[in-house]
Design a protein around this motif. Structure first.
Motif, short mmCIF file in Angstrom:
data_model
loop_
_atom_site.label_atom_id
_atom_site.label_comp_id
_atom_site.label_asym_id
_atom_site.label_seq_id
_atom_site.Cartn_x
_atom_site.Cartn_y
_atom_site.Cartn_z
N THR A 13 84.91 67.60 96.12
CA THR A 13 84.73 67.76 94.67
C THR A 13 84.94 66.40 94.00
O THR A 13 85.44 65.45 94.60
N VAL A 14 84.58 66.33 92.71
CA VAL A 14 84.76 65.08 91.96
C VAL A 14 86.24 64.68 91.95
O VAL A 14 86.58 63.51 92.14
N ASP A 15 87.13 65.65 91.77
CA ASP A 15 88.56 65.34 91.75
C ASP A 15 89.05 64.84 93.12
O ASP A 15 89.86 63.92 93.20
N GLU A 66 83.54 58.79 76.46
CA GLU A 66 84.40 59.47 77.42
C GLU A 66 85.54 60.17 76.68
O GLU A 66 86.06 59.64 75.70
N ARG A 117 82.73 60.34 89.32
CA ARG A 117 81.64 60.98 88.59
C ARG A 117 80.32 60.24 88.82
O ARG A 117 79.26 60.86 88.97
N CYS A 167 78.62 61.22 91.91
CA CYS A 167 78.06 62.58 91.93
C CYS A 167 76.93 62.78 90.93
O CYS A 167 76.19 63.76 91.02
N ASP A 168 76.84 61.89 89.96
CA ASP A 168 75.90 62.09 88.85
C ASP A 168 75.14 60.78 88.64
O ASP A 168 75.67 59.83 88.06
N TYR A 214 74.70 59.39 85.09
CA TYR A 214 75.95 58.79 84.62
C TYR A 214 76.13 57.41 85.25
O TYR A 214 76.52 56.45 84.59
N ARG A 215 75.86 57.31 86.55
CA ARG A 215 75.98 56.03 87.26
C ARG A 215 75.09 54.97 86.64
O ARG A 215 75.53 53.85 86.37
N ALA A 236 87.84 61.31 93.47
CA ALA A 236 88.60 60.37 92.62
C ALA A 236 89.92 59.99 93.29
O ALA A 236 90.40 58.86 93.15
N ALA A 258 88.31 58.25 88.15
CA ALA A 258 87.55 59.43 87.71
C ALA A 258 86.12 59.04 87.33
O ALA A 258 85.16 59.77 87.62
N MET A 259 85.98 57.85 86.69
CA MET A 259 84.64 57.40 86.34
C MET A 259 83.82 57.09 87.59
O MET A 259 82.63 57.41 87.67
#
Lengths: 233, 202
Positions: free
Chosen positions: B182-184, B77, B55, B58-59, B62-63, B187, B51-52
């Motif tokens: 999507t992020v999910d 988190e 994300r 996509c971000d 955050y990366r 992942a 999940a990290m």
């Protein structure tokens, strides 16, 4: 800090120092094996060890050091989780958490399939406070970019892998300040758990460690300040 | 990977004896051990790292935060159920290393079996094996080949030996052609091997 033993000191490597071993050439086992535990007792000793650490009965360094003290024939004669069982039991006896008589009684109940009764344990969900303990300030002897020689730590339980001993590397970052494993296993109060040492990420060209390595490759490790000596440019 | 029945019975009894002795002495609670088994077998696992990673793909803020200070990010988190009773989590010092076209990262612990347990759960069997510990630094490319990794010409390998307090996780490259996911969904593509570095392409 006392002077370190010379790197690459004579004598056979202890059993747990596998990285310098050219005679271990087996294929990697269980690449497609998704199971983390294969038998119930493995999960139980794993959880018992983690619980003992969380409750402050033992430290991870003491645990590792107890595994490291196994003679080579025992180390290689045991499976991974057998080493865990040996180390947790040995350490709990050595530290006086249980006696041999307690263990014998526990064995009698286990053999009779009697169930243990829960009892309260101290919760520790955060790093231990250091209030009231006098500790020296942390010294960072090396800066990013420094060339350093990697040596064994000063104690019986140090974290210098065989592949890196005696090599020269470059500090690429300071990871933070942490207790020195060498001192943690000595159980000498504040010096063990509360004194902090700088921890550095150090990189070494792979060909410096292994002649046949690919010249593009790099090996990295984390090493505590006392494991490092200034290296000539 | 099972021990003979007689040996298994002996080990089962020895573990129970140790647990009985410690609980009778009031040193540990059976309920805590039960909860720890549940934590590492049911609530933790590679999906938290996956999940990290998704994300981070996509971000970009955050990366960058993850690569600069993964420990700091992890403290913020929301790990939900995995955080409950997770006594190891406050002590986890996480370092995330990023794969690029030029660099492939691989994680090992040559001295024992250090691994980001408090996030990813227990490590795979091969990670703890003598063979992986001995060979991952000595001949990482041969080890990677056994896992089916084929490196592009010019890619360097960076092996991280987890010798101290930090635990390592690899940020794999985002697979091409996944722009619409999507992020999910992203992942779900991330495997545990890719988080350790023994898989390169997802």
């Amino acid at each position: 800090m006392q002077s370190s033993p010379p790197p690459n000191a004579a004598g056979p490597l202890p059993a747990f120092q596998l990285s310098g071993r050219h005679d271990i050439d087996d294929p990697i086992p269980g690449i497609d094996d998704a199971a983390r535990f294969h038998e119930g007792w493995e999960a139980r000793i794993f959880a018992l060890m983690r619980t003992a650490v969380a409750d402050g009965l033992i430290t991870t360094d003491e645990f590792r050091h107890t595994v490291e003290r196994l003679p080579a024939e025992s180390y290689h004669g045991m499976t991974y989780f057998e080493r865990w069982l040996h180390a947790v039991q040995q350490l709990c006896l050595e530290k006086g958490h249980i006696s041999a008589a307690d263990l014998a009684a526990g064995h009698a109940r286990a053999a009779a399939h009697a169930h243990a009764h829960p009892s309260p344990a101290a919760a520790s969900f955060a790093p231990r406070p250091e209030a009231g303990v006098q500790v020296p300030p942390v010294e960072e002897r090396f800066a990013v970019g420094a060339r350093v020689r990697l040596e064994d730590g000063p104690g019986a339980h140090h974290r210098m892998p065989a592949w890196a001993r005696g090599l020269t590397g470059v500090v690429t970052c300071v990871r933070g300040h942490f207790p020195l494993p060498d001192l943690v296993v000595d159980r000498r109060g504040a010096a063990g758990m509360h004194w902090r040492y700088a921890l550095y990420s150090v990189q070494v060209p792979a060909t410096d460690a292994f002649e046949d390595a690919d010249p593009r490759d790099v090996l990295a490790l984390d090493a505590y300040d006392p494991y490092l000596q200034e290296a000539a440019r | 990977m099972t021990t003979p029945a007689g040996k298994r019975q002996e080990l089962t009894t020895r573990v129970a004896a140790l647990e009985n002795a410690l609980t009778a002495a009031g040193k540990v609670a059976t309920a805590d051990i039960d909860d720890t088994v549940d934590l590492y077998t049911n609530r933790l696992g590679p999906r938290l790292g996956a999940a990290m990673v998704a994300r981070a793909w996509c971000d970009d803020d955050y990366r960058r935060a993850l690569l600069a200070d993964a420990t700091g990010v992890l403290r913020e988190e929301d790990l939900g159920d995995a955080a409950r009773g997770n006594k190891g989590l406050p002590f986890l010092h996480l370092v995330v290393v990023e794969n690029t076209p030029a660099v492939h990262n691989v994680v090992v612990c040559t001295l024992c079996s250090c691994y980001p347990l408090a996030l990813l759960g227990a490590p795979p069997r091969w990670y703890k094996s003598d063979a992986y510990r001995a060979r991952a630094v000595r001949e990482p490319r041969a080890v990677l080949a056994e896992f089916g990794v084929r490196l592009e010409a010019g890619t360097s390998v960076r092996v991280w030996d987890s010798t101290a307090d930090c635990r390592y996780m690899v940020l794999p490259q985002r697979p091409p052609g996944t722009e619409g996911l999507t992020v999910d969904e992203l992942a779900a593509l991330v495997t545990v091997d890719s988080l350790i570095g023994t898989r390169r392409r997802l």
